[in-house]
Design an enzyme around this catalytic site. Sequence first.
Site, PDB file in Angstrom:
ATOM      1  CE  LYS A 251     -10.296  54.139  28.826  1.00  0.00           C
ATOM      2  NZ  LYS A 251     -10.880  52.974  28.176  1.00  0.00           N
TER       3      LYS A 251
ATOM      4  CD  GLU B 282     -10.610  66.581  18.360  1.00  0.00           C
ATOM      5  OE1 GLU B 282      -9.853  65.949  19.131  1.00  0.00           O
ATOM      6  OE2 GLU B 282     -10.967  66.155  17.245  1.00  0.00           O
TER       7      GLU B 282
ATOM      8  NE  ARG C 205     -17.526  51.784  20.895  1.00  0.00           N
ATOM      9  CZ  ARG C 205     -16.216  51.628  20.756  1.00  0.00           C
ATOM     10  NH1 ARG C 205     -15.395  52.645  20.984  1.00  0.00           N
ATOM     11  NH2 ARG C 205     -15.696  50.471  20.410  1.00  0.00           N
TER      12      ARG C 205
ATOM     13  CD  GLU D 187     -15.457  55.453  18.599  1.00  0.00           C
ATOM     14  OE1 GLU D 187     -14.894  56.511  18.262  1.00  0.00           O
ATOM     15  OE2 GLU D 187     -15.736  55.205  19.784  1.00  0.00           O
TER      16      GLU D 187
ATOM     17  CG  HIS E 149     -42.668  67.561   7.982  1.00  0.00           C
ATOM     18  ND1 HIS E 149     -43.809  67.600   7.205  1.00  0.00           N
ATOM     19  CD2 HIS E 149     -43.060  67.175   9.214  1.00  0.00           C
ATOM     20  CE1 HIS E 149     -44.857  67.285   7.964  1.00  0.00           C
ATOM     21  NE2 HIS E 149     -44.424  67.019   9.180  1.00  0.00           N
TER      22      HIS E 149
ATOM     23  CE  LYS F 293      -7.993  59.793  18.880  1.00  0.00           C
ATOM     24  NZ  LYS F 293      -7.923  59.049  20.138  1.00  0.00           N
TER      25      LYS F 293
HETATM   26  O1  F6P Z   1     -10.844  58.848  19.136  1.00  0.00           O
HETATM   27  C1  F6P Z   1     -12.012  58.154  19.442  1.00  0.00           C
HETATM   28  C2  F6P Z   1     -12.208  58.247  20.873  1.00  0.00           C
HETATM   29  O2  F6P Z   1     -11.167  57.526  21.439  1.00  0.00           O
HETATM   30  C3  F6P Z   1     -13.538  57.717  21.352  1.00  0.00           C
HETATM   31  O3  F6P Z   1     -13.595  56.344  21.397  1.00  0.00           O
HETATM   32  C4  F6P Z   1     -13.611  58.381  22.672  1.00  0.00           C
HETATM   33  O4  F6P Z   1     -14.897  58.311  23.220  1.00  0.00           O
HETATM   34  C5  F6P Z   1     -13.168  59.775  22.332  1.00  0.00           C
HETATM   35  O5  F6P Z   1     -12.166  59.582  21.356  1.00  0.00           O
HETATM   36  C6  F6P Z   1     -12.640  60.601  23.469  1.00  0.00           C
HETATM   37  O6  F6P Z   1     -11.536  60.016  24.091  1.00  0.00           O
HETATM   38  P1  F6P Z   1     -11.065  60.541  25.497  1.00  0.00           P
HETATM   39  O7  F6P Z   1     -12.142  60.291  26.479  1.00  0.00           O
HETATM   40  O8  F6P Z   1      -9.832  59.747  25.821  1.00  0.00           O
HETATM   41  O9  F6P Z   1     -10.771  62.009  25.384  1.00  0.00           O
END
Ligand code: F6P
Length: 504
Positions: free
Chosen positions: A200, A206, A261, A346, A377, A492
Site C-alpha cells: 500500500k 522488507e 489488513r 493489529e 497432537h 520501524k
Molecule cells: O507495518 C505494519 C503494516 O503497516 C501493516 O499494517 C501492513 O499490512 C504491512 O505493514 C504492509 O504495509 P504495506 O502494504 O504498506 O507494504
Amino acid sequence: MESSPSELREWQALEEWRRSFASRTIASLFKVDASRPQRWSYSAASIHVDISRNWIDENTFGALLTLARARDLEKVRDALLNGEAVNTTEHRPAWHTALRTPPKDPSVARSLEEEQRLFLGFAEALRSGRIQGSTGAPIDTVVCIGIGGSDLGPRLATEALGAPTGPVRVRFVSNIDPVELRTALEDARPEATLLIAISKSFTTLETLENFRVARNWLKAHAQPLDAAHHLAAVTAHPDRAEKMGVHPKRIFVFPEWVGGRYSLWSACGLPIAIAHGHEAFLQLCAGAAEMDAHFAQAPLETNLPVILGLLGVWYVNFWNNRSRAVFPYAQRLRILPAYLQQLEMESLGKRVDVDGRPIGIDTGPVVWGEVGTTAQHSVFQFMHQGTHWSPADFVVIAEHAQSNERRNRLLHASALAQADAMAWGDSVLGAERSTAAHAIAPGGRPSNIISLAQLDARSIGALLALYEQRTFVQSVIWNVNAFDQWGVEVGKKLLQQRLDREPF
Ligand code: F6P
C-alpha cells in the site's frame, strides 16, 4: 469525551452476571436446557454458528446486548459502512466494505469499479497466455512480494480456494530472510516469471528489499530481459512503484482508505484472481457482501459479528481471559490463525481509547491457533488441562460431515469431539473415565463452532468478513480505533535509526 466503558452501569451489571456463574458449569447449563444447541445457533451468508458451549444464558446475553446499545454500536456501525472517517488518528474512512458492495456515491463506485476492472482484466490476460515475457515466453510463474496485510489476506484466500485453476502458479514472499525469496525463485525461469510487489505505502523495507533482489535476479538472466514485461505492482502510491521501474500500465491501485489488513478485496487480491480466475474473486467479494448486509441489517440479537464480538468482550473483561484460539479444521485454511493474528492483534492491540486516554481495561487478546487435526497432537493438552484457558473457535466445513471421503468425516467429527471435551471435560466419558488426578479434564472451557456450508469462494468471503466485523464490534465496545497501527511504527523507526547509524 465519552466515559470509559467500565464506568457504564451496563458494565457493572455484567460483572454481577459473571458472579452468577460461580456455582455453575457448562454441563449444568445444558442440563437446565437440553435445547441449547438450537437456542444458541445462528445462520447468515452460508455460515452457521453454534455458541451453545459458552458461558452464556439469557440474562448475560441480554446484558451484553444492552452494553452494545449503550456503546451506540448501531450508530458507529453505520458510520463505518457509510464511509465516515472512523479511523480517527489518520482522519479517513475504513471503507473496505465499499470494495464488495458498491457505495451509493456514483463517482466513488465508478472509480472502484474501474480499478477492479483493470486488475481482473490483467489476471485474465495472464491466465489466457496473452501476457508474455519479453522474449515471448508465456508467464507461468508469478511471485508476489508483500508483507502483513499485503501478503496474509491474498495468501490465505489463494490457498483456501485450493489448487489453481489456470496455467500460472502463484507464490508468495514476505520475509526478509533470503530463504523465502530464494525458494520461490528456485525453479522459476526468469523469462516466464512476473514479479508483483504488493505494498500500500510502497515504503515497506522488507517488500522493497525483496523486490530489488528479485529484479536483480531477472537482470542476471543470460538473455537480456525487458523488466517492464516482468514487473507489476499493487499500491496506493503509483508514483513510488513507477520510480522502481514498474511500467504505469502494470500498476494497479486502490484507495488510501483501505487498511492493509482489510485490503484483500482490492487490487491486493490480484494473486487470487490470477490463481483462481476473476469469477472466484467476485464470488469471494459476494460472500463478504452478504455478511456485510447481515451485519448492517440483522437485529443485534441475531447478528453474527455482534454476538461473536460480544462474547470476545465477555471473556476478556469479565472472565479475565487474555487469549483466544482458532482451529480451522481444513488444511486449506492452514494460515487462518496467522491472518487473524494480524487482523485482530493489529486492530485491537491498543492501550488508549479514541480520545487518547489510557483505557484502564483489557482490550485485544492474544490470538493464536493451528490447523486441526494437527493441533490436537500439540496444543490440546493445554486446551483441556492447562491452568488457564483460551476460548476457541472451531472452524469446520459442514459438507465434510456427509463426505464420501472417510477422512473428511473424521476431520469434522474430531472438531466436535474436541469442543465437547472442552465444554464437559472427562465427565462424559462414562465407564472410560479415570479418577486419577492427572487424567481429569475439568471442562468448562468455552468454544464456538463456526461452520461453513462448503469451502468455496462465497463461504470464505463470508467467513473473513465475519471476522473483520467481529473485530470492529469489539473495538466499538472498548472505544479503540481498530484501523491504525502506530505501535508498528516504533520498531520501524528504530530500525531506520540503526541503518542510518551503521550503513549496510
Ligand atoms: O507495518 C505494519 C503494516 O503497516 C501493516 O499494517 C501492513 O499490512 C504491512 O505493514 C504492509 O504495509 P504495506 O502494504 O504498506 O507494504
